[in-house]
Design a protein around this motif. Structure first.
Motif, mmCIF file in Angstrom:
data_model
loop_
_atom_site.group_PDB
_atom_site.id
_atom_site.type_symbol
_atom_site.label_atom_id
_atom_site.label_comp_id
_atom_site.label_asym_id
_atom_site.label_seq_id
_atom_site.Cartn_x
_atom_site.Cartn_y
_atom_site.Cartn_z
ATOM 1 N N VAL A 1 22.474 33.542 10.215
ATOM 2 C CA VAL A 1 22.435 34.785 10.977
ATOM 3 C C VAL A 1 22.345 34.415 12.448
ATOM 4 C CG1 VAL A 1 21.149 36.887 11.457
ATOM 5 C CG2 VAL A 1 21.357 36.066 9.101
ATOM 6 N N PHE A 2 23.307 34.885 13.242
ATOM 7 C CA PHE A 2 23.369 34.525 14.658
ATOM 8 C C PHE A 2 22.532 35.482 15.494
ATOM 9 C CE2 PHE A 2 27.521 33.293 12.797
ATOM 10 C CZ PHE A 2 27.414 31.909 12.955
ATOM 11 N N GLN A 3 22.267 35.067 16.740
ATOM 12 C CA GLN A 3 21.480 35.894 17.647
ATOM 13 C C GLN A 3 22.153 37.253 17.891
ATOM 14 O OE1 GLN A 3 18.511 35.427 18.696
ATOM 15 N NE2 GLN A 3 18.327 37.071 20.221
ATOM 16 N N CYS A 4 23.493 37.290 17.890
ATOM 17 C CA CYS A 4 24.201 38.558 18.104
ATOM 18 C C CYS A 4 23.934 39.540 16.970
ATOM 19 C CB CYS A 4 25.708 38.311 18.242
ATOM 20 S SG CYS A 4 26.460 37.467 16.827
ATOM 21 N N GLN A 5 23.582 39.020 15.780
ATOM 22 C CA GLN A 5 23.260 39.889 14.651
ATOM 23 C C GLN A 5 21.780 40.284 14.646
ATOM 24 O OE1 GLN A 5 24.835 36.834 12.044
ATOM 25 N NE2 GLN A 5 26.373 38.274 11.245
ATOM 26 N N LEU B 1 47.969 27.859 22.457
ATOM 27 C CA LEU B 1 47.136 27.366 23.552
ATOM 28 C C LEU B 1 46.380 26.119 23.102
ATOM 29 C CD1 LEU B 1 45.591 30.703 24.922
ATOM 30 C CD2 LEU B 1 47.696 29.541 25.641
ATOM 31 N N GLN B 2 46.305 25.128 23.971
ATOM 32 C CA GLN B 2 45.539 23.919 23.715
ATOM 33 C C GLN B 2 44.131 24.093 24.276
ATOM 34 O OE1 GLN B 2 46.855 21.442 21.878
ATOM 35 N NE2 GLN B 2 48.757 22.646 21.760
ATOM 36 N N GLY B 3 43.134 23.658 23.526
ATOM 37 C CA GLY B 3 41.769 23.801 24.003
ATOM 38 C C GLY B 3 40.770 23.103 23.111
ATOM 39 N N PHE B 4 39.593 23.720 22.940
ATOM 40 C CA PHE B 4 38.509 23.080 22.216
ATOM 41 C C PHE B 4 37.735 24.116 21.400
ATOM 42 C CE2 PHE B 4 39.411 20.863 26.103
ATOM 43 C CZ PHE B 4 39.490 19.530 25.716
ATOM 44 N N HIS B 5 37.258 23.697 20.228
ATOM 45 C CA HIS B 5 36.334 24.493 19.441
ATOM 46 C C HIS B 5 34.921 24.007 19.751
ATOM 47 C CE1 HIS B 5 39.227 26.141 16.177
ATOM 48 N NE2 HIS B 5 38.962 27.033 17.100
ATOM 49 N N VAL B 6 34.099 24.902 20.269
ATOM 50 C CA VAL B 6 32.734 24.560 20.652
ATOM 51 C C VAL B 6 31.770 25.211 19.672
ATOM 52 C CG1 VAL B 6 30.961 24.784 22.424
ATOM 53 C CG2 VAL B 6 33.337 24.312 23.072
ATOM 54 N N ILE B 7 30.879 24.424 19.102
ATOM 55 C CA ILE B 7 29.807 24.935 18.244
ATOM 56 C C ILE B 7 28.503 24.874 19.040
ATOM 57 C CG2 ILE B 7 28.471 24.557 16.136
ATOM 58 C CD1 ILE B 7 30.956 23.396 14.842
ATOM 59 N N LEU B 8 27.756 25.979 19.033
ATOM 60 C CA LEU B 8 26.501 26.078 19.765
ATOM 61 C C LEU B 8 25.338 26.175 18.785
ATOM 62 C CD1 LEU B 8 27.714 28.791 22.314
ATOM 63 C CD2 LEU B 8 27.667 26.302 22.669
ATOM 64 N N GLU B 9 24.134 25.903 19.268
ATOM 65 C CA GLU B 9 22.954 26.029 18.402
ATOM 66 C C GLU B 9 22.813 27.464 17.896
ATOM 67 O OE1 GLU B 9 19.451 24.623 20.297
ATOM 68 O OE2 GLU B 9 19.893 22.506 19.922
ATOM 69 N N ASP B 10 23.152 28.437 18.739
ATOM 70 C CA ASP B 10 23.137 29.845 18.360
ATOM 71 C C ASP B 10 24.065 30.572 19.328
ATOM 72 O OD1 ASP B 10 22.562 32.195 17.082
ATOM 73 O OD2 ASP B 10 20.381 32.008 17.255
ATOM 74 N N THR B 11 24.372 31.828 19.032
ATOM 75 C CA THR B 11 25.337 32.518 19.884
ATOM 76 C C THR B 11 25.111 34.025 19.867
ATOM 77 O OG1 THR B 11 27.698 32.837 20.343
ATOM 78 C CG2 THR B 11 27.061 32.715 18.026
ATOM 79 N N ILE B 12 25.428 34.669 20.993
ATOM 80 C CA ILE B 12 25.443 36.136 21.038
ATOM 81 C C ILE B 12 26.878 36.647 20.991
ATOM 82 C CG2 ILE B 12 23.255 36.412 22.260
ATOM 83 C CD1 ILE B 12 24.967 36.812 24.840
ATOM 84 N N LEU B 13 27.854 35.741 20.790
ATOM 85 C CA LEU B 13 29.261 36.141 20.668
ATOM 86 C C LEU B 13 29.602 36.226 19.188
ATOM 87 C CD1 LEU B 13 30.948 34.018 23.489
ATOM 88 C CD2 LEU B 13 29.951 36.305 23.608
ATOM 89 N N PHE B 14 29.877 37.436 18.731
ATOM 90 C CA PHE B 14 30.097 37.671 17.296
ATOM 91 C C PHE B 14 31.417 37.060 16.830
ATOM 92 C CE2 PHE B 14 31.818 40.318 13.841
ATOM 93 C CZ PHE B 14 30.804 40.165 12.905
ATOM 94 N N PRO B 15 31.391 36.246 15.761
ATOM 95 C CA PRO B 15 32.631 35.699 15.207
ATOM 96 C C PRO B 15 33.298 36.739 14.313
ATOM 97 C CG PRO B 15 30.765 34.836 13.995
ATOM 98 C CD PRO B 15 30.195 35.697 15.084
ATOM 99 N N GLU B 16 34.604 36.803 14.361
ATOM 100 C CA GLU B 16 35.360 37.795 13.590
ATOM 101 C C GLU B 16 34.940 37.764 12.120
ATOM 102 O OE1 GLU B 16 40.012 39.094 13.253
ATOM 103 O OE2 GLU B 16 39.540 36.961 13.143
ATOM 104 N N GLY B 17 34.734 38.945 11.544
ATOM 105 C CA GLY B 17 34.358 38.998 10.136
ATOM 106 C C GLY B 17 33.962 40.391 9.708
ATOM 107 N N GLY B 18 34.119 40.669 8.412
ATOM 108 C CA GLY B 18 33.700 41.948 7.864
ATOM 109 C C GLY B 18 34.483 43.122 8.404
ATOM 110 N N GLY B 19 35.690 42.884 8.900
ATOM 111 C CA GLY B 19 36.491 43.970 9.449
ATOM 112 C C GLY B 19 36.249 44.207 10.931
ATOM 113 N N GLN B 20 35.252 43.534 11.516
ATOM 114 C CA GLN B 20 34.968 43.711 12.941
ATOM 115 C C GLN B 20 35.614 42.591 13.742
ATOM 116 O OE1 GLN B 20 30.893 44.549 14.066
ATOM 117 N NE2 GLN B 20 31.140 43.593 16.058
ATOM 118 N N PRO B 21 36.333 42.925 14.829
ATOM 119 C CA PRO B 21 36.929 41.888 15.674
ATOM 120 C C PRO B 21 35.855 41.044 16.345
ATOM 121 C CG PRO B 21 37.928 44.039 16.102
ATOM 122 C CD PRO B 21 36.705 44.279 15.257
ATOM 123 N N ASP B 22 36.259 39.866 16.816
ATOM 124 C CA ASP B 22 35.315 38.983 17.481
ATOM 125 C C ASP B 22 35.052 39.433 18.912
ATOM 126 O OD1 ASP B 22 37.969 38.380 18.071
ATOM 127 O OD2 ASP B 22 37.510 36.321 18.634
#
Length: 412
Positions: free
Chosen positions: A2-6, A37-58
């Motif tokens: 469960v992320f901080q955004c949740q 686009l070229q870039g990077f996937h960053v994993i954080l200890e926690d996040t307030i940015l909601f990842p796409e899921g459950g029908g809700q956009p990111d």
């Protein structure tokens, strides 16, 4: 996880640390065209940015000053796509795009597949209409109801009931259960994802419905402000699509409609209540003008044909003509013995052309005329017509046809 955004859907900024940063690609659209686009996937200890899921956009936002272009979930982790690398272990400040987030919160609280939050729960209670799917669009959202029809009276009654619940300021409570908790089994759900880990999260609109959900939510129905049901459309497989707006989208739509109303009032020189009748009068006038214009073009085509018979080697180009105009001329002149070239449209750019005459000549010269005008066409018996992009080459076409007809005469 469960992320901080949740845990706190209202958090707009958050400090955390970078766990990892790996090269990645993002399939997206740039100016309406597909791009990688070229870039990077960053994993954080926690996040307030909601990842796409459950029908809700990111969500969108920033990691420090670096824009986050996409957030997706992979098992217990949220992957933040950025175009600049971040050092693992470094401390970063997250900022969420609040307008986008709050729009999603307002709409997500109303429904969740299979349709147990506000609109869908009330629709089920009032009429027995189950929700089979939903879509959060950019300007409006859609609920697919498992019913072949929904009357206008039912739409009005549902809208009134839903807005009454908003006015009652009913709380929206988030509860977390540990995996295997028997109480979680009593909450309705489509089932957990195969890669789910950590607590099970439920959303409860007190006295209305409870459902498993991973999305961000308001804490009270009053935060939704207002819901406007725009009506229904025929859906797939004997279903009905219910179109709706909520919260700030209602205000933005009202602002846009008011702007349109002001513009129409200025153009039509009448009040808003007279707009429909004014447009109907304009449509009738346009139909009459179109009818009169066609009649005049037919008369002009006959006169042009008569002029061609007397002294014109080629009928003159007309900017305001069309295919019917050219065919009338060809019919008046006759195509048994005469090869003629006609054209309409922009004198230097795009337009229409017609080559008419003896079938053998048309079959030979039609494709060459189209090629010279940098266009495309098709032929049938004594006619070859099409669209051209370089009407400025009409003189070259006429010269080509004169040479061809002269050569034919010499052979005979």
């Amino acid at each position: 996880m469960v992320f901080q955004c949740q845990r706190d859907s209202w958090a707009r900024q958050f400090t955390t640390q970078v766990v990892s940063c790996c090269p990645a690609e993002l399939q997206t659209e740039v100016s309406g065209k597909k791009a990688t686009l070229q870039g990077f996937h960053v994993i954080l200890e926690d996040t307030i940015l909601f990842p796409e899921g459950g029908g809700q956009p990111d969500d969108r936002g920033f990691i420090s000053d670096i824009p986050v272009l996409r957030v997706t979930r992979q098992g217990p982790d949220a992957l933040h796509f950025v175009q600049k690398p971040l050092e693992p272990g470094s401390e970063v400040q997250l900022t969420v795009d609040w307008d986008r987030r709050f729009d999603h919160m307002q709409h997500e609280t109303q429904l969740f597949i299979p349709g147990q939050h506000l609109i869908t729960a009330i629709a089920d209670q009032m009429f027995g209409f189950k929700t089979t799917s939903w879509e959060l669009g950019r300007q409006r959202s859609t609920i697919e109801l498992d019913t072949p029809t929904m009357t206008a009276e039912q739409v009005v009654a549902l809208e009134q009931s839903v807005n009454k619940k908003i006015q009652e300021r009913i709380p929206v409570v988030v509860t977390e259960f540990s995996a295997g908790d028997p109480e979680a089994e009593t909450v309705r759900s489509r089932g957990l994802p195969d890669d789910h880990t950590g607590p099970i999260r439920t959303i409860n609109i007190e006295g209305i419905d409870a459902n498993m959900c991973c999305g961000t939510h308001v804490s009270n129905l009053s935060d939704l402000q207002v819901i406007k049901l725009l009506g229904t459309e025929k859906g797939k497989k004997n279903k009905t699509n219910l179109i709706f707006l909520a919260g700030n989208r209602v205000l933005k739509t009202l602002e846009r409609c008011h702007g349109t109303e002001k513009a129409l009032t200025s153009l039509l020189k009448c009040g808003a209540e007279e707009h429909v009748e004014a447009v109907k009068r304009l449509q009738n006038s346009m139909k009459l003008l179109h009818k009169n214009n066609l009649s005049l073009l037919r008369d002009l085509a006959v006169m042009t044909a008569q002029s061609f018979k007397s002294n014109q080697p080629f009928p003159p180009h007309r900017k305001d003509g069309d295919s019917e105009f050219m065919n009338i001329i060809a019919n008046e002149i006759g195509t048994e013995e005469t090869l003629m070239f006609l054209s309409t449209g922009d004198e230097k750019a795009a337009g229409l052309f017609l080559l008419a005459g003896p079938s053998a000549m048309v079959e030979t010269m039609g494709p060459r005329v189209a090629e010279l005008l940098e266009g495309k066409g098709a032929g049938k018996r004594d006619r070859y017509q099409g669209k051209a992009t370089r009407m400025s080459k009409r003189a070259e076409v006429q010269a080509l046809l004169r040479e061809f007809t002269s050569h034919q005469s010499t052979e005979e």
